[in-house]
Design a protein around this motif. Structure first.
Motif, PDB file in Angstrom:
ATOM      1  N   LYS A  11       5.703   4.034  -1.936  1.00  0.00           N
ATOM      2  CA  LYS A  11       5.139   2.695  -2.030  1.00  0.00           C
ATOM      3  C   LYS A  11       5.785   1.971  -3.207  1.00  0.00           C
ATOM      4  CE  LYS A  11       0.880   0.102  -2.159  1.00  0.00           C
ATOM      5  NZ  LYS A  11      -0.575   0.124  -2.235  1.00  0.00           N
ATOM      6  N   TYR A  13       5.956  -0.916  -6.156  1.00  0.00           N
ATOM      7  CA  TYR A  13       5.122  -1.689  -7.067  1.00  0.00           C
ATOM      8  C   TYR A  13       6.041  -2.558  -7.908  1.00  0.00           C
ATOM      9  CZ  TYR A  13       1.629   1.853  -5.965  1.00  0.00           C
ATOM     10  OH  TYR A  13       0.767   2.689  -5.320  1.00  0.00           O
ATOM     11  N   GLU A  30       2.025  -3.470 -10.469  1.00  0.00           N
ATOM     12  CA  GLU A  30       1.080  -4.036  -9.513  1.00  0.00           C
ATOM     13  C   GLU A  30       1.609  -3.998  -8.096  1.00  0.00           C
ATOM     14  OE1 GLU A  30       2.408  -8.694 -10.135  1.00  0.00           O
ATOM     15  OE2 GLU A  30       0.509  -8.021 -10.971  1.00  0.00           O
ATOM     16  N   ASP A  31       0.655  -4.039  -7.163  1.00  0.00           N
ATOM     17  CA  ASP A  31       0.990  -4.272  -5.763  1.00  0.00           C
ATOM     18  C   ASP A  31       0.350  -5.610  -5.397  1.00  0.00           C
ATOM     19  OD1 ASP A  31      -1.744  -3.704  -5.398  1.00  0.00           O
ATOM     20  OD2 ASP A  31      -1.380  -1.748  -4.489  1.00  0.00           O
ATOM     21  N   ASP A  32       0.166  -5.889  -4.133  1.00  0.00           N
ATOM     22  CA  ASP A  32      -0.379  -7.179  -3.725  1.00  0.00           C
ATOM     23  C   ASP A  32      -1.864  -7.327  -4.057  1.00  0.00           C
ATOM     24  OD1 ASP A  32       2.064  -8.019  -2.723  1.00  0.00           O
ATOM     25  OD2 ASP A  32       1.660  -7.211  -0.719  1.00  0.00           O
ATOM     26  N   GLU A  33      -2.534  -6.215  -4.362  1.00  0.00           N
ATOM     27  CA  GLU A  33      -3.981  -6.258  -4.557  1.00  0.00           C
ATOM     28  C   GLU A  33      -4.441  -5.918  -5.969  1.00  0.00           C
ATOM     29  OE1 GLU A  33      -5.577  -3.670  -1.586  1.00  0.00           O
ATOM     30  OE2 GLU A  33      -4.495  -4.683   0.017  1.00  0.00           O
ATOM     31  N   ASN A  34      -3.758  -5.018  -6.658  1.00  0.00           N
ATOM     32  CA  ASN A  34      -4.247  -4.504  -7.932  1.00  0.00           C
ATOM     33  C   ASN A  34      -3.142  -4.371  -8.966  1.00  0.00           C
ATOM     34  OD1 ASN A  34      -7.054  -3.807  -7.132  1.00  0.00           O
ATOM     35  ND2 ASN A  34      -6.001  -2.407  -5.739  1.00  0.00           N
ATOM     36  N   THR A  35      -3.568  -4.323 -10.232  1.00  0.00           N
ATOM     37  CA  THR A  35      -2.679  -3.991 -11.337  1.00  0.00           C
ATOM     38  C   THR A  35      -3.107  -2.629 -11.861  1.00  0.00           C
ATOM     39  OG1 THR A  35      -2.387  -6.310 -11.925  1.00  0.00           O
ATOM     40  CG2 THR A  35      -1.865  -4.685 -13.627  1.00  0.00           C
ATOM     41  N   TYR A  36      -2.135  -1.753 -12.100  1.00  0.00           N
ATOM     42  CA  TYR A  36      -2.391  -0.381 -12.537  1.00  0.00           C
ATOM     43  C   TYR A  36      -1.760  -0.164 -13.906  1.00  0.00           C
ATOM     44  CZ  TYR A  36      -2.973  -0.072  -7.484  1.00  0.00           C
ATOM     45  OH  TYR A  36      -3.360  -0.293  -6.188  1.00  0.00           O
TER      46      TYR A  36
END
Length: 66
Positions: A11, A13, A30-36
């Motif tokens: 995946k 990011y 981040e992805d389209d929904e969350n920041t990690y």
């Protein structure tokens, strides 16, 4: 793949920021929904990501201005 993309388990990011804080390296991505946010170490040309505790998460987010 772009130069600042991060690939974990097939995946992609997007790189957000990184910081060295209290002798540890942290990265935000981040992805389209969350920041990690994860702690990372580089050993033998391999990058290893480690989850951070809730306390570390808040401290790192504040230091990064997120």
């Amino acid at each position: 793949m772009k130069i600042f993309d991060i690939r974990i388990d097939d995946k992609n990011y997007k790189f957000v920021d990184s910081i060295n804080l209290n002798g540890k390296n942290y990265i935000a991505y981040e992805d389209d929904e969350n920041t990690y946010i994860s702690e990372y170490e580089i050993e033998d040309d391999e990058v290893k990501f480690t989850p951070v505790s809730d306390k570390e998460l808040n401290t790192v987010k504040e230091a990064m201005g997120l």
